[in-house]
Write a protein that holds these residues in place. Structure first.
Motif, PDB file in Angstrom:
ATOM      1  N   ARG A   1      47.622  50.414  44.635  1.00 44.04           N
ATOM      2  CA  ARG A   1      47.271  51.268  43.499  1.00 44.04           C
ATOM      3  C   ARG A   1      48.370  52.286  43.210  1.00 44.04           C
ATOM      4  NH1 ARG A   1      42.735  52.642  45.273  1.00 44.04           N
ATOM      5  NH2 ARG A   1      43.261  54.656  46.209  1.00 44.04           N
ATOM      6  N   TRP A   2      48.858  52.952  44.244  1.00 44.90           N
ATOM      7  CA  TRP A   2      49.931  53.929  44.057  1.00 44.90           C
ATOM      8  C   TRP A   2      51.198  53.250  43.533  1.00 44.90           C
ATOM      9  CZ3 TRP A   2      50.260  58.934  43.562  1.00 44.90           C
ATOM     10  CH2 TRP A   2      49.258  59.753  44.087  1.00 44.90           C
ATOM     11  N   ARG A   3      51.508  52.090  44.076  1.00 47.34           N
ATOM     12  CA  ARG A   3      52.718  51.388  43.653  1.00 47.34           C
ATOM     13  C   ARG A   3      52.616  50.965  42.187  1.00 47.34           C
ATOM     14  NH1 ARG A   3      55.852  45.995  45.702  1.00 47.34           N
ATOM     15  NH2 ARG A   3      54.010  44.958  44.905  1.00 47.34           N
ATOM     16  N   MET A   4      51.469  50.443  41.805  1.00 46.72           N
ATOM     17  CA  MET A   4      51.278  50.025  40.423  1.00 46.72           C
ATOM     18  C   MET A   4      51.335  51.204  39.464  1.00 46.72           C
ATOM     19  SD  MET A   4      48.303  47.183  40.949  1.00 46.72           S
ATOM     20  CE  MET A   4      48.580  45.823  42.100  1.00 46.72           C
ATOM     21  N   PHE A   5      50.808  52.356  39.892  1.00 47.32           N
ATOM     22  CA  PHE A   5      50.848  53.550  39.050  1.00 47.32           C
ATOM     23  C   PHE A   5      52.293  53.980  38.799  1.00 47.32           C
ATOM     24  CE2 PHE A   5      51.143  58.263  39.067  1.00 47.32           C
ATOM     25  CZ  PHE A   5      50.611  58.494  37.806  1.00 47.32           C
ATOM     26  N   LEU A   6      53.094  54.059  39.857  1.00 49.89           N
ATOM     27  CA  LEU A   6      54.477  54.497  39.717  1.00 49.89           C
ATOM     28  C   LEU A   6      55.312  53.499  38.916  1.00 49.89           C
ATOM     29  CD1 LEU A   6      55.071  55.878  43.329  1.00 49.89           C
ATOM     30  CD2 LEU A   6      54.730  57.198  41.227  1.00 49.89           C
ATOM     31  N   VAL A   7      55.099  52.206  39.176  1.00 47.12           N
ATOM     32  CA  VAL A   7      55.874  51.180  38.460  1.00 47.12           C
ATOM     33  C   VAL A   7      55.457  51.126  36.988  1.00 47.12           C
ATOM     34  CG1 VAL A   7      56.390  48.720  38.311  1.00 47.12           C
ATOM     35  CG2 VAL A   7      56.269  49.821  40.534  1.00 47.12           C
TER      36      VAL A   7
ATOM     37  N   MET B   1      51.449  44.957  34.775  1.00 41.54           N
ATOM     38  CA  MET B   1      51.233  46.014  35.758  1.00 41.54           C
ATOM     39  C   MET B   1      50.089  46.922  35.343  1.00 41.54           C
ATOM     40  SD  MET B   1      52.575  46.789  38.659  1.00 41.54           S
ATOM     41  CE  MET B   1      54.026  45.772  38.391  1.00 41.54           C
ATOM     42  N   GLY B   2      50.024  47.252  34.055  1.00 43.64           N
ATOM     43  CA  GLY B   2      48.979  48.136  33.566  1.00 43.64           C
ATOM     44  C   GLY B   2      47.590  47.549  33.734  1.00 43.64           C
ATOM     45  N   SER B   3      47.448  46.265  33.473  1.00 46.27           N
ATOM     46  CA  SER B   3      46.132  45.635  33.621  1.00 46.27           C
ATOM     47  C   SER B   3      45.692  45.621  35.081  1.00 46.27           C
ATOM     48  CB  SER B   3      46.161  44.202  33.068  1.00 46.27           C
ATOM     49  OG  SER B   3      46.991  43.350  33.846  1.00 46.27           O
ATOM     50  N   ALA B   4      46.642  45.382  35.992  1.00 43.62           N
ATOM     51  CA  ALA B   4      46.325  45.405  37.421  1.00 43.62           C
ATOM     52  C   ALA B   4      45.953  46.810  37.876  1.00 43.62           C
ATOM     53  CB  ALA B   4      47.512  44.876  38.221  1.00 43.62           C
ATOM     54  N   LEU B   5      46.686  47.804  37.373  1.00 43.99           N
ATOM     55  CA  LEU B   5      46.394  49.194  37.720  1.00 43.99           C
ATOM     56  C   LEU B   5      45.006  49.591  37.236  1.00 43.99           C
ATOM     57  CD1 LEU B   5      47.187  52.031  38.709  1.00 43.99           C
ATOM     58  CD2 LEU B   5      48.281  52.397  36.482  1.00 43.99           C
ATOM     59  N   LEU B   6      44.640  49.177  36.041  1.00 45.58           N
ATOM     60  CA  LEU B   6      43.326  49.503  35.488  1.00 45.58           C
ATOM     61  C   LEU B   6      42.218  48.948  36.385  1.00 45.58           C
ATOM     62  CD1 LEU B   6      41.656  50.712  33.198  1.00 45.58           C
ATOM     63  CD2 LEU B   6      41.863  48.519  31.994  1.00 45.58           C
TER      64      LEU B   6
ATOM     65  N   LEU C   1      55.236  58.586  49.450  1.00 44.23           N
ATOM     66  CA  LEU C   1      55.346  58.416  48.001  1.00 44.23           C
ATOM     67  C   LEU C   1      56.750  57.976  47.603  1.00 44.23           C
ATOM     68  CD1 LEU C   1      53.370  58.780  45.656  1.00 44.23           C
ATOM     69  CD2 LEU C   1      54.347  61.045  45.268  1.00 44.23           C
ATOM     70  N   ALA C   2      57.764  58.532  48.259  1.00 42.01           N
ATOM     71  CA  ALA C   2      59.142  58.148  47.964  1.00 42.01           C
ATOM     72  C   ALA C   2      59.393  56.688  48.340  1.00 42.01           C
ATOM     73  CB  ALA C   2      60.112  59.053  48.724  1.00 42.01           C
ATOM     74  N   MET C   3      58.844  56.247  49.466  1.00 41.12           N
ATOM     75  CA  MET C   3      59.000  54.855  49.889  1.00 41.12           C
ATOM     76  C   MET C   3      58.287  53.902  48.925  1.00 41.12           C
ATOM     77  SD  MET C   3      58.527  55.293  54.042  1.00 41.12           S
ATOM     78  CE  MET C   3      59.054  53.624  54.430  1.00 41.12           C
ATOM     79  N   ILE C   4      57.118  54.306  48.449  1.00 39.43           N
ATOM     80  CA  ILE C   4      56.378  53.480  47.493  1.00 39.43           C
ATOM     81  C   ILE C   4      57.160  53.357  46.188  1.00 39.43           C
ATOM     82  CG2 ILE C   4      54.268  53.291  46.125  1.00 39.43           C
ATOM     83  CD1 ILE C   4      52.813  54.797  48.327  1.00 39.43           C
ATOM     84  N   ALA C   5      57.727  54.474  45.727  1.00 48.35           N
ATOM     85  CA  ALA C   5      58.484  54.454  44.478  1.00 48.35           C
ATOM     86  C   ALA C   5      59.713  53.557  44.593  1.00 48.35           C
ATOM     87  CB  ALA C   5      58.904  55.875  44.103  1.00 48.35           C
ATOM     88  N   THR C   6      60.410  53.648  45.724  1.00 48.32           N
ATOM     89  CA  THR C   6      61.599  52.813  45.934  1.00 48.32           C
ATOM     90  C   THR C   6      61.219  51.341  45.987  1.00 48.32           C
ATOM     91  OG1 THR C   6      62.670  54.585  47.185  1.00 48.32           O
ATOM     92  CG2 THR C   6      63.563  52.370  47.445  1.00 48.32           C
TER      93      THR C   6
ATOM     94  N   GLY D   1      59.596  46.651  39.438  1.00 49.99           N
ATOM     95  CA  GLY D   1      60.351  47.045  38.258  1.00 49.99           C
ATOM     96  C   GLY D   1      61.489  46.089  37.949  1.00 49.99           C
ATOM     97  N   LEU D   2      62.312  45.792  38.964  1.00 49.62           N
ATOM     98  CA  LEU D   2      63.446  44.885  38.782  1.00 49.62           C
ATOM     99  C   LEU D   2      63.082  43.432  39.108  1.00 49.62           C
ATOM    100  CD1 LEU D   2      66.463  46.916  40.254  1.00 49.62           C
ATOM    101  CD2 LEU D   2      65.867  46.545  37.849  1.00 49.62           C
ATOM    102  N   GLY D   3      62.479  43.212  40.271  1.00 45.79           N
ATOM    103  CA  GLY D   3      62.228  41.845  40.730  1.00 45.79           C
ATOM    104  C   GLY D   3      61.355  41.038  39.794  1.00 45.79           C
ATOM    105  N   MET D   4      60.183  41.586  39.422  1.00 46.71           N
ATOM    106  CA  MET D   4      59.280  40.830  38.563  1.00 46.71           C
ATOM    107  C   MET D   4      59.816  40.699  37.145  1.00 46.71           C
ATOM    108  SD  MET D   4      56.954  39.557  40.332  1.00 46.71           S
ATOM    109  CE  MET D   4      56.143  38.832  38.910  1.00 46.71           C
TER     110      MET D   4
END
Length: 299
Positions: A35-41, A193-198, A222-227, A234-237
């Motif tokens: 959830r946190w990862r999807m929010f940041l991405v 990503m937005g649909s998964a986050l929802l 939080l920094a590790m999740i963002a990275t 962000g890049l891979g997908m």
């Protein structure tokens, strides 16, 4: 850049991101971490889409497919993958997740009449065989904490295979949209990503026990999740969606499944334990297969 190189670049990013994700995923739990990862991405992709104007390429017909793709491939698939990794560690979860290449190849043959023939077929088979060999024999011992099995082994295997299947189905659903060449890849990733986050937020608001964090989030986590999110999602997908625009589902999946092979030297660096000879043999076989695929590609 050809779709083969885009898929390989994604595999490299996922290998690095896999190591970063171990600590925060075990700190928060699979659902809270996802959830946190999807929010940041989602913030990253949404901002990029607004700045570039890519959101204007989204059509009413594309939105439902991208949303469903995100629910299957990211909401279910990613959450299952991190739940598997928390139980079996990054190496075994990567092995199971790499089965998405086989699932995608079979689905591509069935739904899109895609073909793998000649040297490309041999190369694809070598890539898949090399990945299997490299991961199955990737360690000499189980002394490292990342090699420990936590909880039920059968459940962990089931979660890993579920993640692989969802990744394949999600890619299949998104492919018609990306094949049109009209939809911006970053914006498409943002919708997925937005649909998964929802969906994750609905579970969190419902206070589903699985959705609750095991421990509170802190700045380091939080920094590790963002990275991790920036590299993997962000890049891979986004690179994967760009590859699907140009190439076949099965071939993109097979090349992107080299992540487990790329993990071997990274795990060696982290733990100080040299992988077995069989593991390096698998890596060489996968490399040869990749060379055949790239060398005899018709794109």
């Amino acid at each position: 850049m050809g779709y083969e190189w885009l898929a390989l670049a994604s595999a490299s990013l996922w290998a690095v991101a896999a190591l970063i994700s171990v600590k925060p995923a075990r700190h928060l739990g699979a659902f809270a971490y996802s959830r946190w990862r999807m929010f940041l991405v989602s913030l990253m992709l949404g901002t990029m889409s607004l700045l570039t104007g890519g959101w204007q390429t989204l059509t009413a017909s594309a939105l439902p497919l991208l949303a469903i793709s995100g629910l299957v491939g990211i909401f279910v698939g990613d959450t299952a993958l991190f739940a598997c990794m928390n139980r079996l560690g990054p190496r075994r979860s990567a092995l199971l997740f790499s089965c998405h290449a086989l699932f995608s190849a079979l689905l591509g043959l069935w739904l899109f009449n895609e073909q793998l023939t000649g040297w490309r077929l041999l190369g694809a088979m070598l890539v898949f065989a090399g990945v299997m060999l490299a991961i199955l024999f990737g360690r000499r011992s189980s002394s490292n904490e990342w090699e420990q099995i936590r909880g039920n082994l059968a459940l962990g295997i089931g979660l890993g295979l579920t993640a692989a299947l969802c990744q394949s189905v999600g890619a299949i659903i998104a492919k018609p949209v990306m094949m049109s060449g009209e939809v911006d890849a970053v914006s498409a990733s943002g919708i997925r990503m937005g649909s998964a986050l929802l969906a994750h937020c609905v579970l969190r608001l419902g206070r589903l026990p699985l959705a609750m964090p095991l421990k509170p989030v802190n700045r380091q986590i939080l920094a590790m999740i963002a990275t991790n999110g920036f590299l993997a999602m962000g890049l891979g997908m986004t690179l994967i969606l760009m590859a699907l625009r140009q190439g076949e589902v099965g071939m993109v999946a097979i090349l992107s499944s080299t992540t487990p092979v790329l993990l071997l030297p990274l795990l060696w660096w982290h733990s100080g334990e040299r992988p077995s000879v069989a593991a390096w043999a698998g890596a060489l076989i996968a490399t040869l297969g990749t060379a055949l695929v790239l060398g005899f590609s018709t794109h």
